[in-house]
Design a protein around this motif. Structure first.
Motif, PDB file in Angstrom:
ATOM      1  N   HIS A  12       0.866  -1.183   0.000  1.00 50.84           N
ATOM      2  CA  HIS A  12       0.000   0.000   0.000  1.00 50.84           C
ATOM      3  C   HIS A  12       0.905   1.236   0.000  1.00 50.84           C
ATOM      4  O   HIS A  12       2.143   1.116   0.130  1.00 50.84           O
ATOM      5  CB  HIS A  12      -0.953  -0.026   1.184  1.00 50.84           C
ATOM      6  N   TYR A  62       1.634   3.709   2.019  1.00 48.35           N
ATOM      7  CA  TYR A  62       2.517   3.943   3.162  1.00 48.35           C
ATOM      8  C   TYR A  62       3.705   2.980   3.132  1.00 48.35           C
ATOM      9  O   TYR A  62       4.859   3.387   3.300  1.00 48.35           O
ATOM     10  CB  TYR A  62       1.727   3.786   4.461  1.00 48.35           C
ATOM     11  N   VAL A  68       6.257   3.939   0.444  1.00 44.13           N
ATOM     12  CA  VAL A  68       7.116   5.066   0.825  1.00 44.13           C
ATOM     13  C   VAL A  68       8.214   4.595   1.780  1.00 44.13           C
ATOM     14  O   VAL A  68       9.390   4.964   1.635  1.00 44.13           O
ATOM     15  CB  VAL A  68       6.260   6.190   1.464  1.00 44.13           C
ATOM     16  N   GLN A  69       7.829   3.754   2.734  1.00 41.75           N
ATOM     17  CA  GLN A  69       8.818   3.230   3.695  1.00 41.75           C
ATOM     18  C   GLN A  69       9.880   2.396   2.981  1.00 41.75           C
ATOM     19  O   GLN A  69      11.068   2.485   3.293  1.00 41.75           O
ATOM     20  CB  GLN A  69       8.126   2.348   4.762  1.00 41.75           C
ATOM     21  N   GLU A 101       5.392  12.519   1.060  1.00 37.12           N
ATOM     22  CA  GLU A 101       4.757  11.205   0.921  1.00 37.12           C
ATOM     23  C   GLU A 101       3.482  11.229   0.079  1.00 37.12           C
ATOM     24  O   GLU A 101       3.147  10.265  -0.585  1.00 37.12           O
ATOM     25  CB  GLU A 101       4.483  10.635   2.312  1.00 37.12           C
ATOM     26  N   GLY A 102       2.773  12.358   0.148  1.00 36.56           N
ATOM     27  CA  GLY A 102       1.513  12.458  -0.588  1.00 36.56           C
ATOM     28  C   GLY A 102       1.695  12.324  -2.090  1.00 36.56           C
ATOM     29  O   GLY A 102       0.792  11.856  -2.788  1.00 36.56           O
ATOM     30  N   TYR A 131       0.781   9.100  -4.265  1.00 30.19           N
ATOM     31  CA  TYR A 131      -0.575   8.655  -4.635  1.00 30.19           C
ATOM     32  C   TYR A 131      -0.997   9.084  -6.044  1.00 30.19           C
ATOM     33  O   TYR A 131      -1.490   8.236  -6.804  1.00 30.19           O
ATOM     34  CB  TYR A 131      -1.588   9.090  -3.567  1.00 30.19           C
ATOM     35  N   HIS A 164      -1.892   6.429  -9.027  1.00 26.87           N
ATOM     36  CA  HIS A 164      -3.147   6.489  -9.789  1.00 26.87           C
ATOM     37  C   HIS A 164      -2.866   6.595 -11.289  1.00 26.87           C
ATOM     38  O   HIS A 164      -3.556   5.981 -12.100  1.00 26.87           O
ATOM     39  CB  HIS A 164      -4.002   7.667  -9.306  1.00 26.87           C
ATOM     40  N   SER A 176      -4.955  -2.446  -8.350  1.00 26.03           N
ATOM     41  CA  SER A 176      -5.074  -2.196  -6.910  1.00 26.03           C
ATOM     42  C   SER A 176      -6.377  -2.757  -6.382  1.00 26.03           C
ATOM     43  O   SER A 176      -7.327  -2.967  -7.148  1.00 26.03           O
ATOM     44  CB  SER A 176      -4.995  -0.699  -6.633  1.00 26.03           C
ATOM     45  N   TRP A 181      -8.733  -2.995  -2.364  1.00 23.83           N
ATOM     46  CA  TRP A 181      -8.793  -2.688  -0.936  1.00 23.83           C
ATOM     47  C   TRP A 181      -8.521  -3.953  -0.145  1.00 23.83           C
ATOM     48  O   TRP A 181      -9.018  -5.016  -0.502  1.00 23.83           O
ATOM     49  CB  TRP A 181     -10.167  -2.144  -0.544  1.00 23.83           C
ATOM     50  N   ARG A 221      -8.418  -1.260   9.789  1.00 23.89           N
ATOM     51  CA  ARG A 221      -7.991  -0.266   8.786  1.00 23.89           C
ATOM     52  C   ARG A 221      -8.051  -0.864   7.387  1.00 23.89           C
ATOM     53  O   ARG A 221      -7.669  -2.016   7.185  1.00 23.89           O
ATOM     54  CB  ARG A 221      -6.574   0.175   9.113  1.00 23.89           C
ATOM     55  N   ARG A 222      -8.554  -0.046   6.447  1.00 20.68           N
ATOM     56  CA  ARG A 222      -8.582  -0.475   5.046  1.00 20.68           C
ATOM     57  C   ARG A 222      -7.375   0.116   4.334  1.00 20.68           C
ATOM     58  O   ARG A 222      -7.035   1.272   4.542  1.00 20.68           O
ATOM     59  CB  ARG A 222      -9.846   0.045   4.365  1.00 20.68           C
ATOM     60  N   ARG A 223      -6.736  -0.718   3.504  1.00 20.92           N
ATOM     61  CA  ARG A 223      -5.572  -0.246   2.744  1.00 20.92           C
ATOM     62  C   ARG A 223      -5.786  -0.550   1.267  1.00 20.92           C
ATOM     63  O   ARG A 223      -6.268  -1.619   0.922  1.00 20.92           O
ATOM     64  CB  ARG A 223      -4.317  -0.994   3.187  1.00 20.92           C
ATOM     65  N   ARG A 224      -5.373   0.385   0.439  1.00 22.71           N
ATOM     66  CA  ARG A 224      -5.408   0.147  -0.999  1.00 22.71           C
ATOM     67  C   ARG A 224      -4.046  -0.427  -1.384  1.00 22.71           C
ATOM     68  O   ARG A 224      -3.021   0.258  -1.277  1.00 22.71           O
ATOM     69  CB  ARG A 224      -5.652   1.466  -1.737  1.00 22.71           C
ATOM     70  N   TYR A 268      -1.333  -2.093  -3.998  1.00 21.41           N
ATOM     71  CA  TYR A 268      -0.964  -2.017  -5.422  1.00 21.41           C
ATOM     72  C   TYR A 268      -0.025  -3.152  -5.812  1.00 21.41           C
ATOM     73  O   TYR A 268       0.840  -3.541  -5.027  1.00 21.41           O
ATOM     74  CB  TYR A 268      -0.269  -0.689  -5.714  1.00 21.41           C
TER      75      TYR A 268
END
Lengths: 99, 164
Positions: free
Chosen positions: A12, A14, A17-18, A32-33, A36, A40, A50, A52, A58-61, A63
């Motif tokens: 996902h 987050y 990015v990590q 980080e933004g 997204y 997309h 992708s 969910w 917690r829901r994560r999208r 990829y």
């Protein structure tokens, strides 16, 4: 880069990015933004899929690259390596003492 | 004061405030909008939680740092707005119907035109037959002067000369 990182396994935003930060030893400390809109766009281009996923409350999208995405990642990696080798060759005389 | 621009409602939760601010600037509707805000909210919540845990920070401090690292809501909305919209299923169907309608109209027009042209052609043959009966077959050939219109009953000059 996003495609290559995702090629190792679905992530996902987050997590992606990590992973970018970890692989670059903290060099790629991007806003980080920005990841997204890029995700997309890649999905729209058919390079990513992708879905969910629910993790606890917690829901994560999440990829993952498509077959085309994997192929594109391979091609771009080869192109980048060729370019990088060429730059290294040009800079080689400076490698000794920076003069 | 700028008219037509909504303001994000003040809220105590920094994540909710950020998402509200993003929604104000985002020009996406429906599911896409829900997906974007859902992803952003999830990312921020996870980031705040991780930062607070790793550095033993109070949530408010971790939230401020995570949101700063995430970037401005307005800029992020601008990046999403700049992405071309995906054509919806409904608009794709509408486009197919529109093309089908245009095709049907085109075929209909072609059919009507062909029918009209056919009847006009029959009339011309009838006219040529009339001219042939009156002035001889040489004057009824398509190339003969005076036979262009089937309603003309005036014999062409060379026919008049031939008859006299």
């Amino acid at each position: 880069m996003l495609l290559v990182v995702l090629d190792a396994g679905p992530l996902h935003g987050y997590g992606l990015v990590q992973e970018l930060r970890r692989r670059s030893n903290g060099e790629f400390d991007l806003a980080e933004g920005t990841v997204y809109p890029a995700l997309h766009r890649l999905e729209r281009a058919g390079l990513l899929t992708s879905r969910w996923e629910v993790m606890g409350d917690r829901r994560r999208r999440v990829y993952a690259p498509t077959r085309l995405g994997r192929k594109t990642a391979g091609e771009r990696t080869r192109n980048w390596r060729r370019f990088s080798r060429a730059v290294d060759a040009v800079l080689a005389p400076l490698a000794g003492g920076g003069s | 004061m700028r008219l037509g621009r909504r303001r994000a409602a003040p809220t105590a939760d920094p994540v909710a405030a950020y998402v509200r601010e993003l929604e104000v600037h985002l020009r996406r509707r429906g599911r896409v909008r829900g997906r974007i805000t859902g992803e952003v909210r999830g990312h921020l919540e996870e980031g705040i939680e991780a930062l607070a845990r790793e550095r033993n920070l109070p949530r408010s401090v971790a939230a401020a740092e995570t949101i700063a690292r995430f970037g401005s809501a307005e800029e992020l909305a601008g990046q999403f707005n700049a992405t071309p919209k995906r054509r919806s299923e409904a608009s794709r169907r509408l486009a197919v119907l529109w093309i089908a309608w245009l095709g049907a109209m085109g075929m209909g027009s072609a059919t009507v035109w062909a029918a009209f042209d056919g009847s006009a052609g029959a009339g011309r043959s009838h006219g040529q037959a009339t001219v042939a009966r009156t002035h001889g077959p040489a004057c009824a050939s398509p190339g003969a002067r005076g036979t262009r219109t089937h309603i003309s009953v005036v014999p062409p000059r060379h026919c008049r000369r031939a008859r006299s």
